[in-house]
Design a protein around this motif. Structure first.
Motif, PDB file in Angstrom:
ATOM      1  N   GLU A 106      42.775  68.712  -1.923  1.00  0.00           N
ATOM      2  CA  GLU A 106      42.100  69.277  -0.754  1.00  0.00           C
ATOM      3  C   GLU A 106      42.669  68.721   0.545  1.00  0.00           C
ATOM      4  OE1 GLU A 106      39.952  71.825  -0.404  1.00  0.00           O
ATOM      5  OE2 GLU A 106      40.390  72.119  -2.529  1.00  0.00           O
ATOM      6  N   ALA A 107      42.968  67.420   0.563  1.00  0.00           N
ATOM      7  CA  ALA A 107      43.554  66.821   1.765  1.00  0.00           C
ATOM      8  C   ALA A 107      44.910  67.452   2.064  1.00  0.00           C
ATOM      9  CB  ALA A 107      43.685  65.305   1.598  1.00  0.00           C
ATOM     10  N   ALA A 108      45.696  67.727   1.027  1.00  0.00           N
ATOM     11  CA  ALA A 108      46.997  68.383   1.225  1.00  0.00           C
ATOM     12  C   ALA A 108      46.829  69.800   1.764  1.00  0.00           C
ATOM     13  CB  ALA A 108      47.787  68.406  -0.084  1.00  0.00           C
ATOM     14  N   LEU A 109      45.717  70.434   1.418  1.00  0.00           N
ATOM     15  CA  LEU A 109      45.443  71.788   1.902  1.00  0.00           C
ATOM     16  C   LEU A 109      44.858  71.787   3.313  1.00  0.00           C
ATOM     17  CD1 LEU A 109      44.017  73.305  -1.390  1.00  0.00           C
ATOM     18  CD2 LEU A 109      46.124  74.011  -0.217  1.00  0.00           C
ATOM     19  N   GLY A 110      44.635  70.598   3.867  1.00  0.00           N
ATOM     20  CA  GLY A 110      44.165  70.511   5.245  1.00  0.00           C
ATOM     21  C   GLY A 110      42.718  70.117   5.425  1.00  0.00           C
TER      22      GLY A 110
ATOM     23  N   THR B 259      39.788  67.699   5.965  1.00  0.00           N
ATOM     24  CA  THR B 259      39.745  66.353   6.520  1.00  0.00           C
ATOM     25  C   THR B 259      38.330  65.797   6.644  1.00  0.00           C
ATOM     26  OG1 THR B 259      39.642  67.195   8.792  1.00  0.00           O
ATOM     27  CG2 THR B 259      41.849  66.687   7.897  1.00  0.00           C
ATOM     28  N   ARG B 260      37.325  66.645   6.638  1.00  0.00           N
ATOM     29  CA  ARG B 260      35.968  66.193   6.936  1.00  0.00           C
ATOM     30  C   ARG B 260      35.111  66.078   5.687  1.00  0.00           C
ATOM     31  NH1 ARG B 260      34.977  69.254  12.705  1.00  0.00           N
ATOM     32  NH2 ARG B 260      36.794  68.289  13.677  1.00  0.00           N
ATOM     33  N   PHE B 261      34.256  65.071   5.689  1.00  0.00           N
ATOM     34  CA  PHE B 261      33.387  64.767   4.556  1.00  0.00           C
ATOM     35  C   PHE B 261      32.656  66.012   4.076  1.00  0.00           C
ATOM     36  CE2 PHE B 261      29.550  63.379   2.478  1.00  0.00           C
ATOM     37  CZ  PHE B 261      29.914  62.253   1.771  1.00  0.00           C
ATOM     38  N   SER B 262      31.999  66.709   4.979  1.00  0.00           N
ATOM     39  CA  SER B 262      31.203  67.874   4.583  1.00  0.00           C
ATOM     40  C   SER B 262      32.067  68.981   3.989  1.00  0.00           C
ATOM     41  CB  SER B 262      30.394  68.404   5.765  1.00  0.00           C
ATOM     42  OG  SER B 262      31.263  68.804   6.815  1.00  0.00           O
ATOM     43  N   ASP B 263      33.291  69.116   4.472  1.00  0.00           N
ATOM     44  CA  ASP B 263      34.181  70.141   3.923  1.00  0.00           C
ATOM     45  C   ASP B 263      34.645  69.769   2.517  1.00  0.00           C
ATOM     46  OD1 ASP B 263      33.937  71.697   6.204  1.00  0.00           O
ATOM     47  OD2 ASP B 263      35.717  70.818   7.144  1.00  0.00           O
ATOM     48  N   PHE B 264      34.959  68.487   2.288  1.00  0.00           N
ATOM     49  CA  PHE B 264      35.291  68.049   0.932  1.00  0.00           C
ATOM     50  C   PHE B 264      34.119  68.336   0.000  1.00  0.00           C
ATOM     51  CE2 PHE B 264      38.312  64.957   3.019  1.00  0.00           C
ATOM     52  CZ  PHE B 264      39.460  65.352   2.355  1.00  0.00           C
ATOM     53  N   ARG B 265      32.922  67.941   0.435  1.00  0.00           N
ATOM     54  CA  ARG B 265      31.718  68.118  -0.380  1.00  0.00           C
ATOM     55  C   ARG B 265      31.492  69.590  -0.715  1.00  0.00           C
ATOM     56  NH1 ARG B 265      27.415  66.642   3.052  1.00  0.00           N
ATOM     57  NH2 ARG B 265      27.485  68.836   3.575  1.00  0.00           N
ATOM     58  N   ASP B 266      31.577  70.442   0.298  1.00  0.00           N
ATOM     59  CA  ASP B 266      31.313  71.860   0.091  1.00  0.00           C
ATOM     60  C   ASP B 266      32.384  72.536  -0.765  1.00  0.00           C
ATOM     61  OD1 ASP B 266      29.111  71.413   1.692  1.00  0.00           O
ATOM     62  OD2 ASP B 266      29.967  72.407   3.461  1.00  0.00           O
ATOM     63  N   ARG B 267      33.646  72.201  -0.553  1.00  0.00           N
ATOM     64  CA  ARG B 267      34.733  72.847  -1.302  1.00  0.00           C
ATOM     65  C   ARG B 267      34.764  72.428  -2.768  1.00  0.00           C
ATOM     66  NH1 ARG B 267      37.262  72.624   3.960  1.00  0.00           N
ATOM     67  NH2 ARG B 267      37.750  74.766   4.548  1.00  0.00           N
ATOM     68  N   LEU B 268      34.367  71.178  -3.043  1.00  0.00           N
ATOM     69  CA  LEU B 268      34.454  70.665  -4.404  1.00  0.00           C
ATOM     70  C   LEU B 268      33.115  70.655  -5.139  1.00  0.00           C
ATOM     71  CD1 LEU B 268      36.886  67.667  -3.820  1.00  0.00           C
ATOM     72  CD2 LEU B 268      37.409  69.885  -4.874  1.00  0.00           C
TER      73      LEU B 268
ATOM     74  N   GLU C 171      37.476  61.493  10.093  1.00  0.00           N
ATOM     75  CA  GLU C 171      38.257  62.425   9.282  1.00  0.00           C
ATOM     76  C   GLU C 171      39.082  61.594   8.315  1.00  0.00           C
ATOM     77  OE1 GLU C 171      39.216  66.291  12.028  1.00  0.00           O
ATOM     78  OE2 GLU C 171      40.682  64.676  12.036  1.00  0.00           O
ATOM     79  N   TYR C 172      39.497  62.231   7.240  1.00  0.00           N
ATOM     80  CA  TYR C 172      40.346  61.592   6.245  1.00  0.00           C
ATOM     81  C   TYR C 172      41.653  62.362   6.184  1.00  0.00           C
ATOM     82  CZ  TYR C 172      36.090  59.234   4.976  1.00  0.00           C
ATOM     83  OH  TYR C 172      34.944  58.474   5.029  1.00  0.00           O
ATOM     84  N   ARG C 173      42.750  61.642   6.358  1.00  0.00           N
ATOM     85  CA  ARG C 173      44.075  62.274   6.362  1.00  0.00           C
ATOM     86  C   ARG C 173      44.991  61.548   5.387  1.00  0.00           C
ATOM     87  NH1 ARG C 173      44.722  62.748  12.844  1.00  0.00           N
ATOM     88  NH2 ARG C 173      42.897  64.073  13.187  1.00  0.00           N
ATOM     89  N   LEU C 174      45.921  62.306   4.822  1.00  0.00           N
ATOM     90  CA  LEU C 174      46.895  61.723   3.916  1.00  0.00           C
ATOM     91  C   LEU C 174      47.797  60.740   4.654  1.00  0.00           C
ATOM     92  CD1 LEU C 174      48.063  64.908   1.984  1.00  0.00           C
ATOM     93  CD2 LEU C 174      46.684  63.032   1.058  1.00  0.00           C
ATOM     94  N   THR C 175      48.069  59.614   4.024  1.00  0.00           N
ATOM     95  CA  THR C 175      49.081  58.681   4.514  1.00  0.00           C
ATOM     96  C   THR C 175      50.427  59.122   3.936  1.00  0.00           C
ATOM     97  OG1 THR C 175      48.852  57.270   2.582  1.00  0.00           O
ATOM     98  CG2 THR C 175      47.406  56.772   4.483  1.00  0.00           C
ATOM     99  N   ALA C 176      51.473  58.386   4.246  1.00  0.00           N
ATOM    100  CA  ALA C 176      52.781  58.684   3.656  1.00  0.00           C
ATOM    101  C   ALA C 176      52.700  58.603   2.130  1.00  0.00           C
ATOM    102  CB  ALA C 176      53.839  57.728   4.193  1.00  0.00           C
ATOM    103  N   ALA C 177      51.978  57.608   1.609  1.00  0.00           N
ATOM    104  CA  ALA C 177      51.821  57.493   0.155  1.00  0.00           C
ATOM    105  C   ALA C 177      51.059  58.693  -0.405  1.00  0.00           C
ATOM    106  CB  ALA C 177      51.098  56.190  -0.200  1.00  0.00           C
ATOM    107  N   GLY C 178      50.068  59.176   0.315  1.00  0.00           N
ATOM    108  CA  GLY C 178      49.327  60.358  -0.118  1.00  0.00           C
ATOM    109  C   GLY C 178      50.184  61.606  -0.112  1.00  0.00           C
TER     110      GLY C 178
END
Length: 146
Positions: free
Chosen positions: A31-35, A37-46, A81-88
């Motif tokens: 989901e983070a790779a798809l853009g 970033t927000r807690f509520s969006d992660f919760r709702d999408r998954l 917001e949560y964003r991918l790091t280089a490792a992510g």
């Protein structure tokens, strides 16, 4: 449930699975790779429970594959917001391999899974690549213990 590495940390596959191998972590990274970033969006999408989401996001931050970034919308309190790091971002190759395997060996009709494309929009796939740049078929690759 936290995983433990049965090899005592000596196997890179076991370390990776121990650190990132549960389904929620993998889906959060997708989901983070798809853009997302927000807690509520992660919760709702998954459809993930908030307490599980909080735990997994913290683990992914602790493991260096996501980072917290503060933001504030006008008239609202500060949020994260949560964003991918280089490792992510590097881990997307692993997710691409998992998705490719699933499309090949666990097909659905229709398959609405994630697709990967280059900057010009052409499909890409994960493959074994020799030092000289040639793609090597999986049945031509030897697997060895380190």
């Amino acid at each position: 449930m936290p995983l433990t590495d049965p090899t005592g940390g000596t196997c890179s596959v076991a370390r990776t699975i121990t650190a990132l191998g549960d389904r929620w972590s993998l889906l959060l990274l997708r989901e983070a790779a798809l853009g997302t970033t927000r807690f509520s969006d992660f919760r709702d999408r998954l459809g993930i429970a908030s307490d599980v989401l909080t735990d997994r996001l913290q683990q992914l931050v602790d493991r260096g594959v996501l980072e917290r970034v503060a933001y504030r919308e006008e008239g609202s309190r500060a949020r994260t917001e949560y964003r991918l790091t280089a490792a992510g971002r590097d881990f997307q190759v692993v997710l691409g391999a998992l998705g490719g395997w699933g499309r090949e060996h666990l097909p659905t009709d229709p398959d609405r899974g994630v697709r990967y494309r280059d900057e010009e929009g052409r499909p890409v796939r994960v493959a074994f690549v020799g030092e000289d740049g040639r793609v090597i078929a999986p049945d031509r690759v030897a697997v060895e213990r380190g």
